[in-house]
Design an enzyme around this catalytic site. Structure first.
Site, PDB file in Angstrom:
ATOM      1  N   ARG A 134       0.847  -1.186   0.000  1.00  0.00           N
ATOM      2  CA  ARG A 134       0.000   0.000   0.000  1.00  0.00           C
ATOM      3  C   ARG A 134       0.884   1.239   0.000  1.00  0.00           C
ATOM      4  NH1 ARG A 134      -4.207   0.691   2.833  1.00  0.00           N
ATOM      5  NH2 ARG A 134      -4.626  -1.487   3.117  1.00  0.00           N
ATOM      6  N   ALA A 155       6.657  -2.353  -4.827  1.00  0.00           N
ATOM      7  CA  ALA A 155       6.847  -1.457  -3.688  1.00  0.00           C
ATOM      8  C   ALA A 155       5.739  -0.404  -3.614  1.00  0.00           C
ATOM      9  CB  ALA A 155       8.210  -0.779  -3.791  1.00  0.00           C
ATOM     10  N   HIS A 156       5.682   0.274  -2.489  1.00  0.00           N
ATOM     11  CA  HIS A 156       4.655   1.297  -2.278  1.00  0.00           C
ATOM     12  C   HIS A 156       4.874   2.500  -3.173  1.00  0.00           C
ATOM     13  CE1 HIS A 156       7.381   3.636   0.434  1.00  0.00           C
ATOM     14  NE2 HIS A 156       7.878   2.419   0.633  1.00  0.00           N
ATOM     15  N   ASN A 157       3.773   3.128  -3.534  1.00  0.00           N
ATOM     16  CA  ASN A 157       3.722   4.334  -4.358  1.00  0.00           C
ATOM     17  C   ASN A 157       4.194   4.124  -5.795  1.00  0.00           C
ATOM     18  OD1 ASN A 157       4.188   5.393  -1.373  1.00  0.00           O
ATOM     19  ND2 ASN A 157       2.978   6.885  -2.507  1.00  0.00           N
TER      20      ASN A 157
END
Length: 174
Positions: A134, A155-157
């Site tokens: 997230r 990975a996030h973002n």
């Protein structure tokens, strides 16, 4: 020929909710959907038409699973995450695990909460034991038509563009 054989391997389940499934008040499940044994569907979840949740699928609070999607055993969609239409999540996929966020403060690593979500757009397939973190803020996005192999970590973002194919051999993460 393979499509015919696949229909025999994974026949269309009969719609309904298995007696061992746990469905929270306020969850909305389409009548044409299938919720298999030992599934957990939390409050505020929306399960679309002809969705199939196989055994031990977890869908967290306010999650959305779009029509004609198929979540295989052990798939997890955490709170506030959205899965589009015609998506396949293979066994062990985690959508919305905590992003690996830390900041170095006064000589120590401190965890930074990841409070965003994950959006999986339409017509995506995600291979077994793949994880999508997230976002810290906003959303980690897997674009329409993307195909992700087994054992990949997103990975996030991150934003995956449309029709991208990711393989574990490429080693893409972050």
């Amino acid at each position: 020929v393979c499509a015919r054989l696949e229909r025999q391997l994974w026949p269309t389940p009969v719609p309904g909710v298995h007696a061992s499934a746990v469905i929270a008040e306020g969850a909305r499940i389409a009548r044409s959907a299938t919720v298999g044994p030992l599934c957990v569907v939390e409050a505020g979840v929306e399960i679309g038409e002809r969705v199939h949740l196989q055994a031990q699928v977890f869908v967290g609070r306010n999650g959305v699973i779009g029509e004609d999607s198929w979540l295989m055993p052990g798939a997890i969609v955490t709170a506030e995450c959205k899965v589009g239409r015609r998506v396949r999540l293979y066994p062990g996929v985690v959508v919305g695990g905590d992003g690996f966020g830390y900041e170095f403060v006064q000589g120590r690593h401190e965890r930074v909460p990841q409070v965003g979500g994950v959006l999986v757009e339409d017509d995506v397939e995600i291979g077994a034991n793949t994880t999508l973190d997230r976002a810290r803020f906003g959303c980690t996005i897997v674009g329409e038509g993307t195909k992700i192999d087994n054992l990949v970590q997103i990975a996030h973002n991150v934003r995956i563009v449309r029709h991208c194919i990711l393989c574990a051999q490429v080693g893409i993460s972050g």
